[in-house]
Design a protein around this motif. Structure first.
Motif, short mmCIF file in Angstrom:
data_model
loop_
_atom_site.label_atom_id
_atom_site.label_comp_id
_atom_site.label_asym_id
_atom_site.label_seq_id
_atom_site.Cartn_x
_atom_site.Cartn_y
_atom_site.Cartn_z
N LEU A 1 -7.88 -3.64 9.53
CA LEU A 1 -7.58 -4.34 8.28
C LEU A 1 -9.08 -4.10 7.72
O LEU A 1 -9.98 -4.80 8.13
N GLU A 2 -9.13 -3.62 6.38
CA GLU A 2 -10.31 -3.42 5.83
C GLU A 2 -10.76 -4.50 5.13
O GLU A 2 -11.98 -4.82 4.74
N ASP A 3 -9.88 -5.27 4.59
CA ASP A 3 -10.02 -6.38 3.48
C ASP A 3 -8.95 -7.37 3.73
O ASP A 3 -8.24 -7.68 3.07
N ILE A 4 -9.34 -8.27 4.63
CA ILE A 4 -8.40 -9.13 5.14
C ILE A 4 -8.21 -10.28 4.00
O ILE A 4 -7.32 -10.98 3.69
N ASP A 5 -9.41 -10.61 3.19
CA ASP A 5 -9.02 -11.55 2.33
C ASP A 5 -8.20 -10.97 1.03
O ASP A 5 -7.19 -12.01 0.80
N ALA A 6 -8.07 -9.83 0.91
CA ALA A 6 -7.15 -9.46 -0.03
C ALA A 6 -5.77 -9.28 0.46
O ALA A 6 -4.81 -9.79 -0.09
N LEU A 7 -5.64 -9.30 1.75
CA LEU A 7 -4.23 -9.44 2.47
C LEU A 7 -3.70 -10.93 2.39
O LEU A 7 -2.61 -11.42 2.04
N VAL A 8 -4.98 -11.68 2.66
CA VAL A 8 -4.40 -13.27 2.49
C VAL A 8 -4.16 -13.58 1.08
O VAL A 8 -3.30 -14.23 0.84
N ASP A 9 -4.73 -12.86 0.18
CA ASP A 9 -4.34 -13.17 -1.07
C ASP A 9 -2.98 -12.67 -1.44
O ASP A 9 -2.32 -13.31 -2.20
N ILE A 10 -2.60 -11.49 -1.05
CA ILE A 10 -1.25 -11.23 -1.27
C ILE A 10 -0.28 -12.18 -0.68
O ILE A 10 0.58 -12.15 -1.47
N VAL A 11 -0.33 -12.64 0.47
CA VAL A 11 0.34 -13.62 1.01
C VAL A 11 0.50 -14.73 0.08
O VAL A 11 1.40 -15.45 -0.26
N LYS A 12 -0.72 -15.45 -0.44
CA LYS A 12 -0.69 -16.63 -0.82
C LYS A 12 -0.30 -16.56 -2.50
O LYS A 12 0.32 -17.38 -3.05
N ASN A 13 -0.83 -15.55 -2.96
CA ASN A 13 -0.64 -15.36 -4.68
C ASN A 13 0.69 -14.84 -4.83
O ASN A 13 0.81 -13.75 -5.52
N HIS A 14 1.48 -15.25 -4.11
CA HIS A 14 3.04 -14.91 -4.26
C HIS A 14 3.32 -15.03 -5.91
O HIS A 14 3.70 -13.91 -6.54
N SER A 15 2.96 -16.09 -6.62
CA SER A 15 3.10 -16.00 -7.98
C SER A 15 1.57 -15.83 -8.46
O SER A 15 0.77 -16.52 -8.02
N THR B 1 8.21 -10.58 -1.22
CA THR B 1 8.17 -9.21 -1.52
C THR B 1 7.92 -8.40 -0.11
O THR B 1 7.28 -8.95 0.90
N ALA B 2 8.13 -7.17 -0.09
CA ALA B 2 8.03 -5.97 1.30
C ALA B 2 6.42 -6.55 1.48
O ALA B 2 6.00 -6.41 2.50
N GLU B 3 5.79 -6.28 0.49
CA GLU B 3 4.09 -6.30 0.36
C GLU B 3 3.93 -7.51 1.03
O GLU B 3 3.04 -7.62 2.30
N GLU B 4 4.29 -8.75 0.61
CA GLU B 4 3.74 -10.04 1.28
C GLU B 4 4.18 -10.21 2.60
O GLU B 4 3.53 -10.64 3.55
N ARG B 5 5.50 -9.67 3.15
CA ARG B 5 5.95 -9.55 4.44
C ARG B 5 5.28 -9.06 5.27
O ARG B 5 4.75 -9.39 6.54
N ILE B 6 4.74 -7.65 4.81
CA ILE B 6 3.92 -6.87 6.00
C ILE B 6 2.49 -7.62 5.78
O ILE B 6 1.92 -7.46 7.03
N ALA B 7 1.95 -7.95 4.87
CA ALA B 7 0.49 -8.61 4.85
C ALA B 7 0.67 -9.77 5.80
O ALA B 7 -0.14 -9.83 6.75
N SER B 8 1.73 -10.36 5.97
CA SER B 8 1.97 -11.58 6.79
C SER B 8 1.94 -11.13 8.00
O SER B 8 1.19 -11.65 9.14
N LEU B 9 2.51 -10.13 8.59
CA LEU B 9 2.70 -9.69 9.80
C LEU B 9 1.47 -9.15 10.22
O LEU B 9 1.12 -9.54 11.41
#
Lengths: 253, 253
Positions: B233-247, B165-173
């Motif tokens: 980036l205030e919460d990197i872990d959360a960003l990582v979660d967004i990318v990983k927790n696709h489902s 999704t858009a959020e995952e793509r941007i978190a990734s970037l």
DNA sequence: CGCGCAGTTGAAAGTTTTCAAATGCAGTGG
DNA sequence: CCACTGCATTTGAAAACTTTCAACTGCGCG
């Protein structure tokens, strides 16, 4: 290599076409002119004709990287498993194409390769290839070339996924397969899809249902005929238009 | 190179880290240990420190391919123009990264490279590099490696675009930029985006508006702070979660 | 101080996905 | 040779996400 799906042109083989390697496909995968001695060394290197059954792996992601593989017959898909456990198809490989180029920077394969149908491949041990390449400049050049092409192919796929609709993606895939079959002197207008709808969708970033609907739509419009995996491209020009006319060209002036 | 956006790990430099090349970034782009003589030959080869102004081109698509370029400072974007005349951003390159690897199989560049901000680059004439590579096995190996990495990076981007999704793509970037800044000993949590929203959207296959909305959403959720191009980036872990927790991992059993 | 581009925001429109369910096809076992 | 089971494919309808269109705000440069 060649899931350069978005490219309509039949990716001309880069090098010179005078190879004397025994394999009849060598003009596709290793089309370099070398002297007798070098040919012998190349032939010593390459282990020809390993047979793989449908569904069997040639190599698995994370297993130690040792060799590249050239497809001789059949069709191979490469895929990797994402962090959330989903399979992602990264490419389809047909005879004359080379698998494994994306793993040469690591100790292990960065994706898995599995036969979509009974296939046979040639194994090319990479470290020996490197050694030989440093002695044969044209060979080194050829492999830089192959890798560069692989990058370009991946870029084109990226573009396709980033900007194109479902219809455009599928038209692109059909055209890509068509031109690759033609390279092998097979029909470019009538062929059998080596992969299930599921893999097509996965590869193109579409749901299976969408793939199916697009096939149906194309058929109803007379662009293609489909019967399961058998496809006939009835109107290639129209397919090309679909890919090109991304924006419908209603822009005069 | 390194728009391997989806990879969270800070892409460790492959080779040995003992290069004695003068450039302080050489451990990023050409981290190979070679003897004095070979170093000299490499240094003769590389033209250092060409300066480019914001908006200027390093090379243009279709112009004759001659050299690779290593970024020393600033940021570069590569892009190509699709058949329907649209620009497609294919990568962002930061200091220590190498541009042009996707063109080594053709006589001309397969994309254009333009400075996003004032930058300086080192020019590496390719044919001479090839010659040298065939004499220095580790150099040959290194360039196979770089190209392979480039393929992998492109694959990862493809996956990102095909399934996320858009959020995952941007978190990734954001995470990709973060880890690449860290490689250069810069802050991985607070940096300035070298590119406009427009290019981000183009690269990630999203409309500018979507990019903007996601930034806003991330900010409201406390994941990041944004002020124009400045990002924390205030919460990197959360960003990582967004990318990983696709489902969303709500699958027991 | 104003123009112009970059970025933001809202609402409607469009595609694609998801969920559900039916149909077809193939290999297996009786 | 046929029925059966399982997987692949197709279809329909609703839901979800992103885009598009429009309009507004902010900031930098001349």
């Amino acid at each position: 290599m060649s899931e350069k799906i978005a490219a309509i042109d039949p990716q001309p083989t880069t090098g010179i076409n005078q190879s004397c390697l025994q394999c009849s496909l060598s003009n596709l995968c290793i089309p370099i002119a070398v002297n007798k001695d070098e040919i012998d060394r190349l032939e010593d290197l390459i282990k020809q004709g390993k047979t793989i059954n449908r569904g069997d792996h040639i190599f698995k992601e994370h297993s130690p990287f040792k060799s590249l593989f050239a497809v001789r017959s059949g069709a191979i898909k490469t895929y990797s498993v994402t962090e959330d456990g989903e399979e992602q198809v990264t490419g389809f490989y047909l005879p004359g194409e080379i698998i494994g180029l994306d793993s040469t920077n690591t100790d292990s394969y960065s994706c898995s390769a599995k036969a979509l149908e009974r296939a046979s491949v040639c194994e090319i041990p990479f470290s020996q290839l490197e050694t030989l390449a440093s002695k044969i400049p044209t060979l080194q050049h050829h492999f830089f070339s192959l890798m560069s092409k692989e990058i370009q192919g991946s870029r084109q796929l990226t573009m396709l996924l980033s900007k194109n609709t479902a219809e455009e993606r599928i038209a692109s895939l059909l055209l890509s397969l068509s031109s690759r079959f033609k390279l092998r002197k097979l029909s470019g207008t009538s062929f059998r899809l080596p992969m299930p709808r599921n893999d097509i969708g996965n590869y193109l970033g579409l749901a299976v249902e969408t793939v199916s609907r697009v096939f149906t739509r194309f058929q109803k419009s007379g662009l293609i005929s489909v019967q399961g995996r058998e496809v006939v491209l009835e109107d290639i020009d129209a397919l090309v238009d679909i890919v090109k006319n991304h924006s419908k060209c209603i822009n005069p002036k």
